[in-house]
Design a protein around this motif. Structure first.
Motif, PDB file in Angstrom:
ATOM      1  N   VAL A   1     -15.612 -27.206  23.334  1.00 30.62           N
ATOM      2  CA  VAL A   1     -15.580 -26.365  23.536  1.00 30.62           C
ATOM      3  C   VAL A   1     -16.378 -26.491  25.128  1.00 30.62           C
ATOM      4  O   VAL A   1     -15.900 -25.904  26.167  1.00 30.62           O
ATOM      5  CB  VAL A   1     -16.649 -26.066  23.259  1.00 30.62           C
ATOM      6  CG1 VAL A   1     -17.071 -24.305  23.596  1.00 30.62           C
ATOM      7  CG2 VAL A   1     -16.386 -25.147  21.865  1.00 30.62           C
TER       8      VAL A   1
ATOM      9  N   ARG B   1     -15.944 -21.629  17.361  1.00 30.01           N
ATOM     10  CA  ARG B   1     -15.304 -20.253  17.949  1.00 30.01           C
ATOM     11  C   ARG B   1     -17.104 -19.131  18.169  1.00 30.01           C
ATOM     12  O   ARG B   1     -16.793 -19.127  19.084  1.00 30.01           O
ATOM     13  CB  ARG B   1     -14.643 -19.000  16.595  1.00 30.01           C
ATOM     14  CG  ARG B   1     -12.866 -19.509  16.630  1.00 30.01           C
ATOM     15  CD  ARG B   1     -12.784 -18.432  16.206  1.00 30.01           C
ATOM     16  NE  ARG B   1     -11.941 -17.237  16.803  1.00 30.01           N
ATOM     17  CZ  ARG B   1     -11.701 -16.067  16.190  1.00 30.01           C
ATOM     18  NH1 ARG B   1     -10.993 -16.136  15.197  1.00 30.01           N
ATOM     19  NH2 ARG B   1     -11.034 -15.695  17.170  1.00 30.01           N
TER      20      ARG B   1
ATOM     21  N   GLU C   1     -18.242 -21.210  20.950  1.00 28.40           N
ATOM     22  CA  GLU C   1     -17.456 -21.533  22.598  1.00 28.40           C
ATOM     23  C   GLU C   1     -18.129 -19.601  23.306  1.00 28.40           C
ATOM     24  O   GLU C   1     -17.957 -19.265  24.165  1.00 28.40           O
ATOM     25  CB  GLU C   1     -16.199 -20.619  22.181  1.00 28.40           C
ATOM     26  CG  GLU C   1     -15.240 -21.502  21.975  1.00 28.40           C
ATOM     27  CD  GLU C   1     -12.910 -20.749  21.291  1.00 28.40           C
ATOM     28  OE1 GLU C   1     -13.488 -19.577  21.095  1.00 28.40           O
ATOM     29  OE2 GLU C   1     -12.544 -21.406  20.950  1.00 28.40           O
TER      30      GLU C   1
END
Length: 333
Positions: free
Chosen positions: A103, A56, A59
């Motif tokens: 990603v 995350r 990202e």
């Protein structure tokens, strides 16, 4: 070009960020803290906060770029690395590339990875090239896994993969090189050799970190893909490397120790790295890119290493010769 580099504060990554920025590219370096951000900025790069093990965060961190370089590692520096040490490096390499490609893989043109030449060292010690069958061990298992991952995913994601297998890195700020220098000055680092008396030396392939960064910059700009070995011009033995380092430091010649005696202290992985042959050449990469090493032999490179240590205060000159300055931290050359 727009390039995203993981491991941007490491021995290779720091140099690559600076080299690419100097050539006019937009270079984004992955960092985890303010110190890392300052280091990337000082080399002309653009810091991006994140962690290769946190998808995350990637990202948010990875911008729209054309090239990814996965240079992040957690290579153990302990005298006898534990299994947990190697597992950490495995995660950074393997989980890191999976997260990075997951990603950004569909939007990039190329992905580059610094593997290691000894993933393909031959059991009989013979010279080998890029076509040789691999023989990964505990230290190279994750490098082989990343190589396989990139070969498998490049078609699915539509990117070109360039795998640059590098020789044994050395540099003024390399943790292992600094360990060698400190121990040689203290008379604590022996030459490890095979055989009952430790008299059998293996030829190894080395590479100065500056030449590694230069190689990656050339690979990016020439847009090569595939597998290449990136080493200096002449394989040498650990005995020659260590003796030259002692000469440059003005230290006594290191004594010899049979590898079988060192193995209980250093562990099998470290002992094998320094005593099992890995002779290869840079011929294919040189032909493909025109790259040439600034430090074609270990002698050229070690001279620069010791000069840098003397300049930055790592070495303290006394009437008796050089002394290691224990209070001095590594500075990138």
């Amino acid at each position: 070009m727009r390039v995203f580099v993981t491991g941007a504060t490491g021995v290779l990554g720091t140099r690559l960020v600076e080299r690419l920025a100097d050539r006019g590219h937009d270079v984004y370096g992955l960092v985890r803290d303010d110190e890392g951000a300052d280091r990337v900025e000082s080399r002309g790069g653009i810091p991006r906060r994140g962690d290769v093990l946190d998808r995350r965060s990637l990202e948010r961190a990875v911008p729209n770029v054309e090239v990814l370089v996965h240079a992040a590692t957690s290579i153990p520096t302990a005298t006898r690395p534990s299994e947990a040490d190697w597992e950490r490096n495995d995660r950074v390499r393997v989980d890191g590339i999976r997260n990075l490609v997951g990603v950004a893989g569909e939007g990039v043109d190329r992905v580059l990875f610094p593997s290691v030449v000894w993933v393909a060292r031959q059991p009989d010690g013979s010279p080998f090239d890029e076509s040789a069958k691999r023989s990964p061990d505990r230290t190279t298992r994750s490098a082989a896994a990343v190589e396989d991952f990139l070969r498998e995913r490049r078609s699915a994601f539509g990117f070109e993969a360039a795998i640059l297998r590098c020789g044994f890195f050395y540099a003024p700020d390399s943790a292992h090189t600094r360990q060698f220098g400190r121990s040689v000055l203290a008379g604590r680092l022996p030459i490890l050799g095979r055989g009952l008396l430790g008299r059998e030396d293996a030829r190894l392939s080395f590479l100065h970190a500056e030449d590694a960064a230069h190689a990656f910059a050339e690979a990016i700009e020439t847009e090569v893909g595939g597998l290449y070995h990136v080493v200096d011009d002449r394989p040498t033995t650990f005995a020659e490397f260590l003796t030259e380092l002692a000469d440059e430091l003005g230290a006594p010649p290191p004594r010899r120790l049979p590898a079988w005696l060192a193995r209980p202290v250093l562990g099998g992985e470290t002992t094998a790295l320094l005593t099992e042959p890995m002779p290869t050449t840079n011929d294919r990469f040189r032909d493909a890119t025109g790259w040439e090493p600034a430090y074609p032999t270990y002698r050229d490179g070690l001279r620069q290493v010791v000069e840098r240590w003397a300049e930055d205060g790592t070495l303290r000159e006394t009437p008796e010769g050089y002394r290691w300055n224990e209070g001095r931290t590594a500075a990138t050359a």
